[in-house]
Design an enzyme around this catalytic site. Structure first.
Site, PDB file in Angstrom:
ATOM      1  N   SER A 143     -39.039 -38.069 -38.623  1.00  0.00           N
ATOM      2  CA  SER A 143     -39.347 -36.703 -39.060  1.00  0.00           C
ATOM      3  C   SER A 143     -40.105 -35.992 -37.953  1.00  0.00           C
ATOM      4  O   SER A 143     -40.660 -36.635 -37.047  1.00  0.00           O
ATOM      5  CB  SER A 143     -40.213 -36.761 -40.330  1.00  0.00           C
ATOM      6  OG  SER A 143     -40.755 -35.501 -40.654  1.00  0.00           O
ATOM      7  N   TYR A 156     -46.630 -38.996 -46.404  1.00  0.00           N
ATOM      8  CA  TYR A 156     -45.336 -38.805 -45.757  1.00  0.00           C
ATOM      9  C   TYR A 156     -45.484 -38.841 -44.238  1.00  0.00           C
ATOM     10  O   TYR A 156     -44.719 -39.515 -43.540  1.00  0.00           O
ATOM     11  CB  TYR A 156     -44.727 -37.479 -46.205  1.00  0.00           C
ATOM     12  CG  TYR A 156     -43.326 -37.239 -45.714  1.00  0.00           C
ATOM     13  CD1 TYR A 156     -42.234 -37.787 -46.376  1.00  0.00           C
ATOM     14  CD2 TYR A 156     -43.080 -36.459 -44.592  1.00  0.00           C
ATOM     15  CE1 TYR A 156     -40.943 -37.567 -45.937  1.00  0.00           C
ATOM     16  CE2 TYR A 156     -41.791 -36.235 -44.139  1.00  0.00           C
ATOM     17  CZ  TYR A 156     -40.725 -36.780 -44.811  1.00  0.00           C
ATOM     18  OH  TYR A 156     -39.434 -36.572 -44.359  1.00  0.00           O
TER      19      TYR A 156
END
Length: 251
Positions: A143, A156
């Site tokens: 990410s 996350y």
């Protein structure tokens, strides 16, 4: 004819492969000629099965709870007994939003279980067979938050930073054994996971203005890159965290 981007004769396992970015990856793999195994919480949608049939490819669907290590290990064993997995794409993930001072430990653990522990378990299970064969491709989904901290997505960001490091660590052990381990770091994508951002006009404008490409990414954008990393065209790419963000990090 040399066709380095074709995946004919290969079998690709895509976690979370029935929706969102995973759906885009599954479709791209099928269009490149690979058979696809969808490993997800829910069965693969009928239209994805129909696409596979139309393209002359096979599609198999297995259901699993990625937060349950025993269930995941059992399903991995079943798949290994029934298929030779040439390509593993660890796409499935989850996210939770809280201010850091209020972030529940249970929520933190739940995100790490799915986004990191499950990724390692599958890399280990399928990578073991790839190492034994001397061939295989693993593509993890990292990410932008493998590089940045984000806001209110503490777990996350931590999990995706770890996925990037896991990718590099596995590369160091397996690159010399014929197994390519790389990751894709998507930028801002039009998916269900980003629904809150897409429905917030102020935040949407703040994010969009920074993307030089002038648009958010699509599942197809990620699917095409996954095919590249899974193909022989990427034979000498190892341990790479390939950013696909429309130029976000360059701004």
């Amino acid at each position: 004819m040399n066709e380095p981007f074709k995946l004919s004769g290969k079998t690709s396992l895509v976690t979370g492969g029935g929706r969102g970015l995973g759906r885009g990856i599954s479709e791209a793999m099928l269009r490149a000629g690979a058979d696809v195994i969808v490993l997800a919480r829910n069965p693969a949608p009928e239209d994805l099965s129909q696409l596979a049939a139309d393209l002359g490819c096979n599609l198999w669907s297995y259901c699993v709870d990625f937060s349950d290590r025993d269930n995941l290990a059992e399903i991995a064993e079943v798949i290994l007994a029934e298929h030779q997995v040439d390509i593993l794409v660890n796409n499935a993930g989850t996210q939770d939003r809280y201010d850091a001072v209020d972030f529940p430990l249970t929520a933190f653990d739940a995100v790490l279980d799915v986004n990191l522990r499950a990724v390692f378990l599958l890399c280990q299970a399928f990578g073991r067979q790839m190492v034994a064969r001397g061939a295989g491709k693993i593509v993890n989904l990292a990410s932008l938050l493998s590089f940045q901290g984000g806001l209110r997505v503490l777990a996350y960001a931590a999990s995706k930073g770890a996925v990037a490091q896991l990718t590099k660590a596995l590369c160091n052990e397996w690159a010399g054994m014929g197994v390519n381990v790389n990751a894709i770091a998507p930028g801002y994508m039009v998916t269900d996971m980003n629904e809150n951002l897409l429905n917030d006009p102020v935040r949407l404008e703040q994010l969009s203005v920074r993307i030089p490409a002038g648009r958010w990414g699509s599942p197809e954008d990620i699917g095409n890159v996954a095919v590249f990393l899974a193909s022989e065209a990427a034979a000498y790419i190892h341990g790479e965290i390939l950013v696909v963000d429309g130029g976000w990090l360059a701004r």
